[in-house]
Design an enzyme around this catalytic site. Structure first.
Site, PDB file in Angstrom:
ATOM      1  N   LYS A   1      -8.208  40.041  -7.231  1.00  0.00           N
ATOM      2  CA  LYS A   1      -7.916  41.476  -7.365  1.00  0.00           C
ATOM      3  C   LYS A   1      -6.854  41.826  -6.337  1.00  0.00           C
ATOM      4  CE  LYS A   1      -9.252  45.252  -9.604  1.00  0.00           C
ATOM      5  NZ  LYS A   1     -10.613  45.764  -9.400  1.00  0.00           N
ATOM      6  N   HIS A   2      -5.746  42.365  -6.803  1.00  0.00           N
ATOM      7  CA  HIS A   2      -4.634  42.738  -5.931  1.00  0.00           C
ATOM      8  C   HIS A   2      -4.199  41.569  -5.044  1.00  0.00           C
ATOM      9  CE1 HIS A   2      -5.125  46.688  -7.490  1.00  0.00           C
ATOM     10  NE2 HIS A   2      -6.266  46.920  -6.867  1.00  0.00           N
TER      11      HIS A   2
ATOM     12  N   ASN B   1      -4.816  39.266   8.188  1.00  0.00           N
ATOM     13  CA  ASN B   1      -5.722  38.272   8.758  1.00  0.00           C
ATOM     14  C   ASN B   1      -6.819  37.932   7.753  1.00  0.00           C
ATOM     15  OD1 ASN B   1      -4.651  37.971  11.449  1.00  0.00           O
ATOM     16  ND2 ASN B   1      -5.398  40.028  11.903  1.00  0.00           N
TER      17      ASN B   1
ATOM     18  N   HIS C   1       1.245  36.545   4.431  1.00  0.00           N
ATOM     19  CA  HIS C   1       1.489  37.986   4.580  1.00  0.00           C
ATOM     20  C   HIS C   1       1.921  38.623   3.264  1.00  0.00           C
ATOM     21  CE1 HIS C   1       1.937  36.777   8.918  1.00  0.00           C
ATOM     22  NE2 HIS C   1       1.054  37.741   8.965  1.00  0.00           N
TER      23      HIS C   1
END
Length: 530
Positions: free
Chosen positions: A281-282, A424, A530
């Protein structure tokens, strides 16, 4: 001033891909266009019964040097570059007997396809086209007067325009085709330069080019006010780019991004060892698990975060079977991607008409090299793909207690997943399934607490009184800068930890692990994402 309509009287055709060639040439001949051609293209046209002039008759030079030299000649490039109604250009054409060329039909030597086949260096070099790009760029520069076709998909629409305009092409079409021509040669040169860079083992060549062919325009980008398109680079890596969509509505920008993340993650799990399922999801995993079957793996993955899984992406590392398909369709899912699928599974999925089913044809190799890109203002970042695999790493035990064999299996599982979680990243796992995921927090302790909270929520959702984090292991994508994140995992019930190490506070973190009775191993490899 450019003239809107330019009648096509002479065309030069030189193609490696002969799809639609004869049909195009016959239609051009019907409009009274003189056909000029080279080598194999001329032979194909002549065998089809068409009258075609050999390029050697135009240049006065035979093809030579194994075909390397045939169109690099003033009579070819003069015919493409001459500006019509320019007295000086017209005089030069007349003085040197240069015939004007109004249409260029060229597609390039199949360098990308040759490279994809794993051909040796010398074969790849021989499939680098020189005359083709030179002619394409010449015709595109002079698009006020010349039309250029670089792929068969444009033949039908171009012929329709000629028919509508008495054998003439409009300026708008000539300009559109010129843009495409320049993009094609740019992508071609990008493929060649990146290949040579890789052959030379140049990590950061002084110039880096990226090229791509439009696969499909998106309805919009990440948000409705943003435009977007899906482009293929030609990299031979199984995934969304290679997938066949068996059903469902058009993929969105976000669907493609999330599906790519899901499939890259599930490919970390060797299908010969176990079935694996990742729910995304996302772009973050909300559940990942291994099992004896895909259905078992899916149920275990779903248990991690059934709320977030609603409307998610499901990726599988094996052929989708009917049992797994029945499980997946029980909740709303946006996309399923798998290497392949059984016919019965396809029929089950078909009952959900909006559910997209993608069959990628294989799994991407997590150890393979390659490049990834990210745009920044005024440029882009390019880096080698993160192809480190935990099975290839030496795990260093740094605590008084060594992990058990069961903990080691779970630690490796969790580290595979953490590699694909936004930093993180903290991943709790138990029995080869995620039980809590903390993603994208600004501090590692917050990710640890978030993952612990998700494990508690999942247990409540399942009607279990004790958090799923009890007895779990925890993976961190980067080192713990302080002991707080580690102690949060211990408080949640984790018994073992895997992390890269490398902090100036490693000794303090190890001491805290020993005091808490945790086993901890270091990998020496970080997986920031990231």
């Amino acid at each position: 001033m450019p003239v809107d309509l330019r009648r096509i009287t002479r065309a030069l055709l030189s193609v490696s891909d002969k799809t639609g060639l004869v049909e195009l040439a016959k239609a051009l001949a019907a409009h009274g266009v003189e056909l000029v051609s080279t080598g194999g293209t001329r032979k194909a046209l002549a065998e089809a019964g068409l009258v075609v002039r050999d390029i050697a008759d135009v240049t006065g030079f035979p093809e030579m040097m194994d075909g390397r030299l045939k169109t690099l000649h003033p009579k070819v490039h003069g015919g493409l570059l001459a500006i019509r109604e320019n007295p000086e250009h017209e005089a030069a054409m007349l003085a040197h007997d240069i015939p004007q060329i109004d249409l260029l039909v060229v597609n390039l030597y199949p360098f990308e396809a040759t490279l994809a086949k794993g051909a040796p260096f010398e074969t790849c070099v021989e499939n680098i086209d020189i005359g083709g790009p030179a002619m394409i760029r010449a015709a595109a520069k002079n698009h006020d007067d010349v039309a250029v076709l670089v792929e068969p998909s444009d033949y039908v629409s171009f012929l329709a325009e000629l028919s509508a305009n008495g054998g003439a092409a409009t300026l708008a079409t000539r300009r559109r085709l010129a843009q495409k021509a320049y993009a094609r040669t740019a992508a071609y040169d990008a493929a060649i330069s990146n290949w040579l860079g890789a052959e030379l083992d140049e990590a950061t060549p002084p110039w880096r080019a990226i090229g791509g062919r439009l696969s499909e325009p998106m309805r919009y980008g990440e948000n409705p006010h943003q435009s977007a398109g899906f482009y293929l680079t030609g990299e031979q890596r199984f995934g969304v780019a290679t997938a066949t969509q068996r059903q469902g509505k058009q993929l969105s920008y976000n669907n493609i991004n999330d599906t790519d993340a899901a499939y890259e993650l599930v490919a970390e799990f060797d299908p010969a060892r176990a079935a694996a399922v990742a729910i995304i999801k996302h772009a973050n995993p909300c559940g990942v698990a291994e099992g004896e079957t895909l259905a078992e793996a899916y149920r275990k993955a779903l248990r991690c975060d059934p709320v977030s899984a609603f409307g998610g992406i499901v990726a599988l590392n094996r052929r989708l079977d009917a049992e797994a398909a029945r499980e997946i369709v029980k909740i709303f899912t946006e996309v399923i991607i798998a290497p392949e699928a059984e016919e019965e599974a396809i029929e089950i999925i078909a009952a959900k008409k909006n559910l997209r089913l993608l069959l990628a044809g294989g799994l991407p190799d997590p150890r393979a090299g390659g490049l990834t890109f990210r745009s920044v203002a005024g440029g882009f970042l390019a880096q080698s793909r993160d192809n480190s695999v935990v099975d290839d790493l030496t795990l260093e035990v740094v605590t008084k207690r060594a992990p058990t064999s069961g903990e080691v299996a779970d630690l490796k599982f969790a580290f595979r997943v953490a590699k694909h979680v936004k930093s993180n990243a903290i991943v709790y796992a138990r029995d080869l399934a995620t039980v809590g995921v903390g993603a994208g927090q600004m501090s590692r302790v917050d990710s640890s607490r978030t993952a612990a909270y998700k494990a508690e929520e999942a247990a409540r959702e399942a009607g279990v009184t004790e958090s799923f984090a009890k007895g779990s292991v925890v993976a961190s994508d980067a080192f713990f800068p302080f002991a707080d994140g580690l102690l949060a995992a211990a408080s949640a019930g984790a018994t073992a930890v895997i992390q890269p190490g490398g902090s100036v506070n490693d000794k303090d973190v190890i001491a805290a692990a020993d005091e808490a009775g945790l086993a901890m191993v270091l990998t020496g490899v970080r997986h920031f994402r990231h």
